[in-house]
Design a protein around this motif. Structure first.
Motif, PDB file in Angstrom:
ATOM      1  N   GLY A 146      -3.765  17.223  -8.150  1.00  0.00           N
ATOM      2  CA  GLY A 146      -4.733  17.114  -7.742  1.00  0.00           C
ATOM      3  C   GLY A 146      -5.216  15.960  -7.582  1.00  0.00           C
ATOM      4  N   ILE A 147      -6.346  15.715  -6.454  1.00  0.00           N
ATOM      5  CA  ILE A 147      -7.012  14.381  -6.279  1.00  0.00           C
ATOM      6  C   ILE A 147      -8.505  14.319  -6.583  1.00  0.00           C
ATOM      7  CG2 ILE A 147      -7.717  12.795  -4.359  1.00  0.00           C
ATOM      8  CD1 ILE A 147      -5.189  13.454  -2.825  1.00  0.00           C
ATOM      9  N   ASP A 205       5.477   1.258  -1.439  1.00  0.00           N
ATOM     10  CA  ASP A 205       6.442   0.832  -0.606  1.00  0.00           C
ATOM     11  C   ASP A 205       6.666   1.853   0.730  1.00  0.00           C
ATOM     12  OD1 ASP A 205       6.465  -1.640  -1.964  1.00  0.00           O
ATOM     13  OD2 ASP A 205       8.355  -1.030  -3.018  1.00  0.00           O
ATOM     14  N   THR A 206       6.825   2.933   0.015  1.00  0.00           N
ATOM     15  CA  THR A 206       6.888   3.954   1.223  1.00  0.00           C
ATOM     16  C   THR A 206       5.726   4.060   2.193  1.00  0.00           C
ATOM     17  OG1 THR A 206       8.094   5.507  -0.186  1.00  0.00           O
ATOM     18  CG2 THR A 206       7.057   6.480   1.562  1.00  0.00           C
ATOM     19  N   LEU A 207       4.642   3.961   1.635  1.00  0.00           N
ATOM     20  CA  LEU A 207       3.263   4.062   2.643  1.00  0.00           C
ATOM     21  C   LEU A 207       3.099   2.783   3.235  1.00  0.00           C
ATOM     22  CD1 LEU A 207       0.332   5.175  -0.141  1.00  0.00           C
ATOM     23  CD2 LEU A 207       1.478   6.528   2.116  1.00  0.00           C
ATOM     24  N   LYS A 208       3.410   1.583   2.978  1.00  0.00           N
ATOM     25  CA  LYS A 208       3.561   0.234   3.838  1.00  0.00           C
ATOM     26  C   LYS A 208       4.377   0.470   4.776  1.00  0.00           C
ATOM     27  CE  LYS A 208       2.429  -2.937   0.174  1.00  0.00           C
ATOM     28  NZ  LYS A 208       2.804  -3.913  -0.615  1.00  0.00           N
ATOM     29  N   ASN A 209       5.668   1.094   4.537  1.00  0.00           N
ATOM     30  CA  ASN A 209       6.599   1.303   5.529  1.00  0.00           C
ATOM     31  C   ASN A 209       6.158   2.238   6.544  1.00  0.00           C
ATOM     32  OD1 ASN A 209       8.521  -0.492   4.585  1.00  0.00           O
ATOM     33  ND2 ASN A 209       9.361   0.889   3.117  1.00  0.00           N
ATOM     34  N   HIS A 210       5.574   3.211   6.289  1.00  0.00           N
ATOM     35  CA  HIS A 210       5.000   4.178   7.057  1.00  0.00           C
ATOM     36  C   HIS A 210       3.841   3.573   8.086  1.00  0.00           C
ATOM     37  CE1 HIS A 210       3.692   8.039   8.978  1.00  0.00           C
ATOM     38  NE2 HIS A 210       2.659   7.629   8.561  1.00  0.00           N
ATOM     39  N   GLU A 252      -6.310   8.882   5.438  1.00  0.00           N
ATOM     40  CA  GLU A 252      -5.605  10.191   5.556  1.00  0.00           C
ATOM     41  C   GLU A 252      -4.124  10.132   5.543  1.00  0.00           C
ATOM     42  OE1 GLU A 252      -6.740  11.801   9.268  1.00  0.00           O
ATOM     43  OE2 GLU A 252      -8.875  11.327   9.122  1.00  0.00           O
ATOM     44  N   ILE A 253      -3.645   9.172   5.680  1.00  0.00           N
ATOM     45  CA  ILE A 253      -1.934   9.144   5.472  1.00  0.00           C
ATOM     46  C   ILE A 253      -1.688   8.940   4.084  1.00  0.00           C
ATOM     47  CG2 ILE A 253       0.000   7.572   5.764  1.00  0.00           C
ATOM     48  CD1 ILE A 253      -1.170   6.635   8.356  1.00  0.00           C
ATOM     49  N   THR A 254      -2.732   8.113   3.485  1.00  0.00           N
ATOM     50  CA  THR A 254      -2.486   7.765   1.940  1.00  0.00           C
ATOM     51  C   THR A 254      -2.619   8.960   1.362  1.00  0.00           C
ATOM     52  OG1 THR A 254      -3.143   5.677   2.279  1.00  0.00           O
ATOM     53  CG2 THR A 254      -3.407   6.640  -0.248  1.00  0.00           C
ATOM     54  N   ILE A 255      -3.864   9.921   1.426  1.00  0.00           N
ATOM     55  CA  ILE A 255      -4.035  10.952   0.784  1.00  0.00           C
ATOM     56  C   ILE A 255      -2.792  12.252   0.811  1.00  0.00           C
ATOM     57  CG2 ILE A 255      -5.594  13.111   0.784  1.00  0.00           C
ATOM     58  CD1 ILE A 255      -7.981  10.988   1.241  1.00  0.00           C
ATOM     59  N   ALA A 256      -2.506  12.045   2.320  1.00  0.00           N
ATOM     60  CA  ALA A 256      -1.181  13.249   2.493  1.00  0.00           C
ATOM     61  C   ALA A 256      -0.158  12.815   1.593  1.00  0.00           C
ATOM     62  CB  ALA A 256      -1.174  13.302   3.992  1.00  0.00           C
ATOM     63  N   SER A 257       0.233  11.631   1.722  1.00  0.00           N
ATOM     64  CA  SER A 257       1.460  11.167   0.784  1.00  0.00           C
ATOM     65  C   SER A 257       1.111  11.444  -0.761  1.00  0.00           C
ATOM     66  CB  SER A 257       1.709   9.795   1.163  1.00  0.00           C
ATOM     67  OG  SER A 257       1.890   9.613   2.306  1.00  0.00           O
TER      68      SER A 257
END
Length: 66
Positions: A13-14, A57-62, A1-6
């Motif tokens: 689109g996804i 990298d942003t996702l990893k930090n989050h 969910e975090i990945t999709i939101a980012s």
């Protein structure tokens, strides 16, 4: 969910890919391989550096804060 939101913040689109196979291991590696090739193809098509992983990298930090 975090990945999709980012990712939704950065794309139009996804596409949700699904593999019909009961073996989770095979599904995982099939999709990983497929998405790698798709990302390279799209990067070349859009003249984007496929090696730029700032979003990753942003996702990893989050995820470190969870």
């Amino acid at each position: 969910e975090i990945t999709i939101a980012s990712i939704q913040k950065s794309v139009k689109g996804i596409i949700d890919l699904k593999v019909e196979n009961n073996n989770y291991f095979q599904q995982y590696f099939y999709l990983l391989h497929l998405v790698d090739w798709i990302s390279i193809f799209l990067a070349e098509k859009d003249s984007v550096n496929a090696d730029d992983i700032e979003l990753i990298d942003t996702l990893k930090n989050h995820l470190k804060t969870i």
